[in-house]
Design a protein around this motif. Structure first.
Motif, PDB file in Angstrom:
ATOM      1  N   LEU A  89     -12.709  -7.276   9.237  1.00 19.62           N
ATOM      2  CA  LEU A  89     -11.705  -6.758  10.192  1.00 19.62           C
ATOM      3  C   LEU A  89     -12.011  -5.304  10.519  1.00 19.62           C
ATOM      4  CD1 LEU A  89      -8.457  -8.222   8.582  1.00 19.62           C
ATOM      5  CD2 LEU A  89      -9.194  -8.709  10.917  1.00 19.62           C
ATOM      6  N   ALA A  90     -12.340  -4.523   9.464  1.00 16.79           N
ATOM      7  CA  ALA A  90     -12.640  -3.100   9.654  1.00 16.79           C
ATOM      8  C   ALA A  90     -13.905  -2.949  10.493  1.00 16.79           C
ATOM      9  CB  ALA A  90     -12.806  -2.414   8.304  1.00 16.79           C
ATOM     10  N   GLY A  91     -14.936  -3.739  10.180  1.00 11.80           N
ATOM     11  CA  GLY A  91     -16.200  -3.670  10.903  1.00 11.80           C
ATOM     12  C   GLY A  91     -16.047  -4.034  12.372  1.00 11.80           C
ATOM     13  N   CYS A  92     -15.204  -5.025  12.643  1.00  7.81           N
ATOM     14  CA  CYS A  92     -14.985  -5.478  14.019  1.00  7.81           C
ATOM     15  C   CYS A  92     -13.869  -4.703  14.707  1.00  7.81           C
ATOM     16  CB  CYS A  92     -14.646  -6.965  14.032  1.00  7.81           C
ATOM     17  SG  CYS A  92     -16.003  -7.993  13.505  1.00  7.81           S
ATOM     18  N   GLU A  93     -13.292  -3.738  14.011  1.00  9.72           N
ATOM     19  CA  GLU A  93     -12.177  -2.935  14.531  1.00  9.72           C
ATOM     20  C   GLU A  93     -11.051  -3.821  15.048  1.00  9.72           C
ATOM     21  OE1 GLU A  93     -12.794   1.056  16.201  1.00  9.72           O
ATOM     22  OE2 GLU A  93     -14.705   0.196  16.879  1.00  9.72           O
ATOM     23  N   LEU A  94     -10.526  -4.633  14.158  1.00 12.39           N
ATOM     24  CA  LEU A  94      -9.426  -5.513  14.534  1.00 12.39           C
ATOM     25  C   LEU A  94      -8.133  -5.088  13.839  1.00 12.39           C
ATOM     26  CD1 LEU A  94     -11.227  -8.964  14.502  1.00 12.39           C
ATOM     27  CD2 LEU A  94     -10.479  -7.637  16.494  1.00 12.39           C
ATOM     28  N   PRO A  95      -7.026  -5.058  14.593  1.00 11.80           N
ATOM     29  CA  PRO A  95      -5.747  -4.698  13.989  1.00 11.80           C
ATOM     30  C   PRO A  95      -5.195  -5.866  13.172  1.00 11.80           C
ATOM     31  CG  PRO A  95      -5.467  -5.174  16.326  1.00 11.80           C
ATOM     32  CD  PRO A  95      -6.927  -5.317  16.037  1.00 11.80           C
ATOM     33  N   ALA A  96      -4.718  -5.566  11.967  1.00  9.83           N
ATOM     34  CA  ALA A  96      -4.092  -6.604  11.146  1.00  9.83           C
ATOM     35  C   ALA A  96      -3.236  -5.921  10.086  1.00  9.83           C
ATOM     36  CB  ALA A  96      -5.153  -7.459  10.470  1.00  9.83           C
ATOM     37  N   VAL A  97      -2.195  -6.617   9.641  1.00 12.14           N
ATOM     38  CA  VAL A  97      -1.347  -6.088   8.570  1.00 12.14           C
ATOM     39  C   VAL A  97      -1.530  -6.951   7.327  1.00 12.14           C
ATOM     40  CG1 VAL A  97       1.013  -5.607   7.830  1.00 12.14           C
ATOM     41  CG2 VAL A  97       0.309  -5.072  10.175  1.00 12.14           C
ATOM     42  N   ILE A  98      -1.873  -6.295   6.226  1.00 13.89           N
ATOM     43  CA  ILE A  98      -2.083  -6.992   4.949  1.00 13.89           C
ATOM     44  C   ILE A  98      -1.086  -6.412   3.943  1.00 13.89           C
ATOM     45  CG2 ILE A  98      -3.722  -7.468   3.082  1.00 13.89           C
ATOM     46  CD1 ILE A  98      -5.416  -6.329   6.068  1.00 13.89           C
ATOM     47  N   VAL A  99      -0.207  -7.264   3.418  1.00 15.70           N
ATOM     48  CA  VAL A  99       0.800  -6.805   2.465  1.00 15.70           C
ATOM     49  C   VAL A  99       0.350  -7.153   1.046  1.00 15.70           C
ATOM     50  CG1 VAL A  99       3.192  -7.049   1.707  1.00 15.70           C
ATOM     51  CG2 VAL A  99       2.657  -7.084   4.155  1.00 15.70           C
ATOM     52  N   ASN A 100       0.332  -6.156   0.161  1.00 18.78           N
ATOM     53  CA  ASN A 100       0.005  -6.394  -1.245  1.00 18.78           C
ATOM     54  C   ASN A 100       1.216  -6.033  -2.105  1.00 18.78           C
ATOM     55  OD1 ASN A 100      -1.004  -6.579  -3.822  1.00 18.78           O
ATOM     56  ND2 ASN A 100      -2.652  -5.081  -3.553  1.00 18.78           N
ATOM     57  N   VAL A 101       1.912  -7.060  -2.608  1.00 18.96           N
ATOM     58  CA  VAL A 101       3.013  -6.829  -3.546  1.00 18.96           C
ATOM     59  C   VAL A 101       2.376  -6.858  -4.934  1.00 18.96           C
ATOM     60  CG1 VAL A 101       5.295  -7.600  -4.301  1.00 18.96           C
ATOM     61  CG2 VAL A 101       4.593  -7.954  -1.935  1.00 18.96           C
ATOM     62  N   GLN A 102       1.950  -5.678  -5.393  1.00 19.79           N
ATOM     63  CA  GLN A 102       1.081  -5.606  -6.575  1.00 19.79           C
ATOM     64  C   GLN A 102       1.707  -6.138  -7.860  1.00 19.79           C
ATOM     65  OE1 GLN A 102      -1.173  -1.580  -6.809  1.00 19.79           O
ATOM     66  NE2 GLN A 102       0.684  -1.219  -5.630  1.00 19.79           N
ATOM     67  N   ARG A 103       0.861  -6.805  -8.669  1.00 19.12           N
ATOM     68  CA  ARG A 103       1.238  -7.217 -10.008  1.00 19.12           C
ATOM     69  C   ARG A 103       0.212  -6.669 -10.994  1.00 19.12           C
ATOM     70  NH1 ARG A 103       0.547 -13.669 -10.123  1.00 19.12           N
ATOM     71  NH2 ARG A 103      -0.774 -13.540 -11.962  1.00 19.12           N
ATOM     72  N   GLY A 104       0.474  -6.866 -12.265  1.00 18.79           N
ATOM     73  CA  GLY A 104      -0.410  -6.293 -13.272  1.00 18.79           C
ATOM     74  C   GLY A 104      -1.765  -6.986 -13.328  1.00 18.79           C
ATOM     75  N   GLY A 105      -2.819  -6.240 -13.496  1.00 20.04           N
ATOM     76  CA  GLY A 105      -4.161  -6.766 -13.653  1.00 20.04           C
ATOM     77  C   GLY A 105      -4.787  -6.094 -14.855  1.00 20.04           C
ATOM     78  N   PRO A 106      -6.092  -6.199 -15.085  1.00 19.37           N
ATOM     79  CA  PRO A 106      -7.056  -6.936 -14.258  1.00 19.37           C
ATOM     80  C   PRO A 106      -6.985  -8.448 -14.479  1.00 19.37           C
ATOM     81  CG  PRO A 106      -8.144  -5.894 -16.140  1.00 19.37           C
ATOM     82  CD  PRO A 106      -6.709  -5.462 -16.174  1.00 19.37           C
ATOM     83  N   GLY A 107      -7.780  -9.170 -13.709  1.00 15.95           N
ATOM     84  CA  GLY A 107      -7.773 -10.627 -13.786  1.00 15.95           C
ATOM     85  C   GLY A 107      -6.449 -11.175 -13.291  1.00 15.95           C
ATOM     86  N   LEU A 108      -5.982 -12.249 -13.910  1.00 14.88           N
ATOM     87  CA  LEU A 108      -4.697 -12.809 -13.462  1.00 14.88           C
ATOM     88  C   LEU A 108      -3.534 -11.958 -13.949  1.00 14.88           C
ATOM     89  CD1 LEU A 108      -4.803 -16.703 -13.553  1.00 14.88           C
ATOM     90  CD2 LEU A 108      -4.438 -15.208 -11.600  1.00 14.88           C
ATOM     91  N   GLY A 109      -3.779 -11.147 -15.015  1.00 13.60           N
ATOM     92  CA  GLY A 109      -2.782 -10.191 -15.492  1.00 13.60           C
ATOM     93  C   GLY A 109      -1.448 -10.841 -15.754  1.00 13.60           C
ATOM     94  N   ASN A 110      -0.397 -10.272 -15.212  1.00 12.58           N
ATOM     95  CA  ASN A 110       0.897 -10.950 -15.257  1.00 12.58           C
ATOM     96  C   ASN A 110       1.652 -10.651 -13.976  1.00 12.58           C
ATOM     97  OD1 ASN A 110       2.245  -8.483 -15.478  1.00 12.58           O
ATOM     98  ND2 ASN A 110       2.568  -8.649 -17.667  1.00 12.58           N
ATOM     99  N   ILE A 111       2.925 -11.054 -13.914  1.00 12.22           N
ATOM    100  CA  ILE A 111       3.621 -10.967 -12.629  1.00 12.22           C
ATOM    101  C   ILE A 111       4.517  -9.748 -12.514  1.00 12.22           C
ATOM    102  CG2 ILE A 111       3.531 -13.429 -12.192  1.00 12.22           C
ATOM    103  CD1 ILE A 111       6.414 -13.554 -13.237  1.00 12.22           C
ATOM    104  N   SER A 112       4.503  -8.864 -13.526  1.00  8.91           N
ATOM    105  CA  SER A 112       5.379  -7.695 -13.410  1.00  8.91           C
ATOM    106  C   SER A 112       4.741  -6.665 -12.484  1.00  8.91           C
ATOM    107  CB  SER A 112       5.645  -7.095 -14.789  1.00  8.91           C
ATOM    108  OG  SER A 112       4.477  -6.523 -15.293  1.00  8.91           O
ATOM    109  N   GLY A 113       5.592  -5.795 -11.929  1.00 10.24           N
ATOM    110  CA  GLY A 113       5.135  -4.818 -10.946  1.00 10.24           C
ATOM    111  C   GLY A 113       4.093  -3.878 -11.519  1.00 10.24           C
ATOM    112  N   SER A 114       3.189  -3.394 -10.659  1.00  5.11           N
ATOM    113  CA  SER A 114       2.117  -2.506 -11.093  1.00  5.11           C
ATOM    114  C   SER A 114       1.630  -1.695  -9.899  1.00  5.11           C
ATOM    115  CB  SER A 114       0.976  -3.350 -11.671  1.00  5.11           C
ATOM    116  OG  SER A 114      -0.199  -2.568 -11.816  1.00  5.11           O
ATOM    117  N   GLN A 115       0.862  -0.648 -10.180  1.00  2.72           N
ATOM    118  CA  GLN A 115       0.228   0.118  -9.102  1.00  2.72           C
ATOM    119  C   GLN A 115      -1.277   0.218  -9.362  1.00  2.72           C
ATOM    120  OE1 GLN A 115       2.586   3.784  -9.156  1.00  2.72           O
ATOM    121  NE2 GLN A 115       3.926   2.934  -7.579  1.00  2.72           N
ATOM    122  N   GLY A 116      -1.819  -0.841  -9.937  1.00  2.00           N
ATOM    123  CA  GLY A 116      -3.215  -0.840 -10.350  1.00  2.00           C
ATOM    124  C   GLY A 116      -4.210  -0.968  -9.210  1.00  2.00           C
ATOM    125  N   ASP A 117      -3.725  -1.238  -7.986  1.00  2.00           N
ATOM    126  CA  ASP A 117      -4.653  -1.493  -6.873  1.00  2.00           C
ATOM    127  C   ASP A 117      -4.810  -0.292  -5.947  1.00  2.00           C
ATOM    128  OD1 ASP A 117      -4.485  -3.942  -8.066  1.00  2.00           O
ATOM    129  OD2 ASP A 117      -3.351  -4.897  -6.453  1.00  2.00           O
TER     130      ASP A 117
END
Lengths: 375, 187
Positions: free
Chosen positions: A107-135
């Protein structure tokens, strides 16, 4: 006559309508308000309310909802809609966002507009489902391959989940660039009052004279990221760089609190800023001169306010011999910390308090850290 | 004012519903409010809790470690949350199900046989959550009953039978005799 006056008064004093809303639902309502025409997703906690809610609402509105067969499929469907000129969105949580990185790079290379939402959870890997700011690194450094930047918006309340999603669509179109809304599991799951926008947000008037929307009666267009001709790719990257400079100049957003006389300046984003603000208020009550800088755009990063503040703190230390410091608070083990240190550039100390994936920082812990620093 | 409430019990007891109702009503009377649920692989019979913060001012953290009140619907939750209750805080317990001894002298305790009232008076055991929420409100008086009843209508969106059942349960709890720090109010 009297009647008119009364009617007027009633209208003026009528309080803004507040709706109790879940963070994830606020993202959906923001997208709908912004005129999102197509949503593609694949389930993962803690963002499942987004596809669940949109499955109903988008269909009611006669827009596109599609549960893709995978995260890869979803991001490439977004690519397809974007290339045709539509406003499109996908959402996921950390492991799912990792899977989307190839598509985001395209998308960045082709200069295309898009919205990507990341509701972050704990990582790395599958981690768990609690909130995190690891990304933080993944979002602000590009995430996929190549020399590119995403615009990264980070909400800190349910109201901002709504507002910043609308802004994300506008910025994506304005710069023909992917925009990431970087939220977390706490914000996604919590409920708060939201005052919906009363302004109608039609897609802003940007003619998409690049979109592949059928070439009947005009020259065919091409959109691609494969540039094999001698010098073509380098030229393209310089052009992207020029765009990124423009975004850096125009789109930095942040909020500051109590900076005027602050000697300890917290820097925090998203839910950590929310907790940090609470801690700041308690600390102020106990006589500590604490302020807060809250980046709203993580890229472009608000480096100027931080370096200006560093100058000021440095001069306080010089003239009054008071201890001054930054305190970065994150729900990871120090990612934004690096950007703060770059901006501070060694002028004053930069302290850090963080908890990694699975842990949520508390007001009490931040307060303890403030006391410790002040000793 | 500022009040931080944790409601805790087991999945299926309507913990999140009670919390959402409280948040909705607080918002309707003009308060700032946040609601944070425990979420995850939640199952009926597993543990469930939610945190509601109600304040006149902007709310910092929606997650609270030391709440000012806890509403406890089963034994397991009491063990989890009792040590976290603020000094001088309020503990409201469902005495029909909670029989653990309470080893803190620095808090206020209100007991109500909520499950029993729900089953025998309201006629539906599932309304235990609203009975105990009613008791909490009767003690704290932070939201007028009429606003609570209005919010039940908003949250249940036209489900007439459920609205009247829940309203009744809330009122039973609200009006239940206030007995503070007594061991068993029913004997």
């Amino acid at each position: 006559m009297k009647r008119t006056q009364r009617a007027k008064r009633t209208k003026r004093t009528k309080p803004a309508q507040r709706i109790l809303m879940k963070g994830n639902v606020a993202i959906c309502e923001g997208a709908i308000t912004a005129g999102c025409q197509a949503y593609y997703g694949y389930p993962i906690t803690p963002q499942n309310e987004i596809p669940a809610y949109l499955a109903k609402r988008m269909v009611e509105l006669g827009r596109v909802f599609l549960q893709a067969e995978s995260e890869l499929a979803a991001i490439n469907m977004v690519f397809g809609s974007a290339v045709a000129g539509a406003r499109a969105m996908t959402s996921s949580s950390s492991p799912g966002i990792s899977l989307k990185q190839e598509g985001i790079s395209y998308l960045a290379g082709c200069e295309l507009p898009a919205v990507i939402v990341n509701v972050q959870r704990g990582g790395p890997g599958l981690g768990n489902i609690s909130g995190s700011q690891g990304d933080y690194f993944q979002a602000t450094r590009g995430g996929g391959h190549g020399d590119y930047k995403n615009i990264v918006l980070t909400p800190y309340s349910v109201q901002e989940m709504y507002d910043l999603t609308i802004l994300a669509f506008d910025l994506a179109d304005k710069y023909r660039n992917p925009v990431i809304v970087l939220a977390d599991g706490v914000l996604g799951q919590m409920l708060e009052p939201v005052t919906p926008s009363t302004i109608s947000h039609q897609p802003i008037a940007i003619s998409k004279d690049w979109a592949l929307d059928g070439c009947k009666g005009r020259e065919p267009r091409k959109i691609r990221s494969l540039l094999m001709a001698e010098g073509a790719l380098e030229e393209h990257n310089w052009k992207l760089n020029e765009k990124y400079s423009k975004i850096k100049k125009n789109e930095v957003r942040y909020e500051t609190y109590n900076l005027m006389d602050a000697e300890i300046v917290l820097v925090a984003f998203g839910i950590a800023a929310r907790v940090g603000k609470g801690a700041m208020n308690i600390a102020r009550g106990k006589g500590y001169k604490v302020g807060l800088i809250r980046p709203i755009t993580l890229w472009p990063f608000p480096e100027k306010i931080i370096s200006d503040t560093a100058e000021r703190l440095h001069s306080i230390t010089q003239s009054l011999n008071h201890l001054t410091t930054f305190l970065v608070v994150e729900m990871n083990l120090g990612q934004m910390l690096e950007d703060v240190k770059l901006a501070v550039s060694g002028k004053v100390p930069v302290e850090f308090y963080g908890r990694p994936g699975g842990g949520l920082v508390t007001q009490e812990e931040i307060l303890e850290k403030i006391k410790q620093i002040s000793k | 004012m500022r009040e931080e409430i944790i409601i805790a019990g087991s999945g299926g007891q309507g913990i999140l519903f009670a919390g959402e109702l409280l948040a909705q009503a607080a918002m309707n009377i003009g308060k700032e409010v946040s609601f944070f649920p425990s979420y995850g692989a939640e199952i009926r019979g597993g543990s469930a809790n939610c945190t509601v913060v109600i304040s006149d001012k902007e709310i910092g953290s929606p997650v609270v470690f030391n709440p000012s009140s806890i509403i406890i619907l089963n034994n397991f939750s009491l063990n989890c949350f009792l040590p976290r209750l603020k000094k001088g805080g309020l503990l409201v317990i469902n005495s029909s199900l909670v029989n653990t001894e309470i080893n803190r002298q620095d808090i206020e305790i209100v007991r109500i046989p909520a499950s029993e009232i729900a089953e025998k008076k309201v006629g539906n055991l599932k309304t235990t959550n609203l009975v105990i929420l009613g008791k909490y409100l009767g003690k704290k008086r932070i939201i007028p009953m009429e606003n609570m009843l209005k919010s039940i209508k908003t949250v249940l969106n036209g489900e007439k039978e459920l609205i009247s059942l829940n309203s009744e349960a809330l009122q039973y709890g609200y009006e239940y005799p206030l007995v503070v720090n007594s061991v068993n109010p029913d004997n």
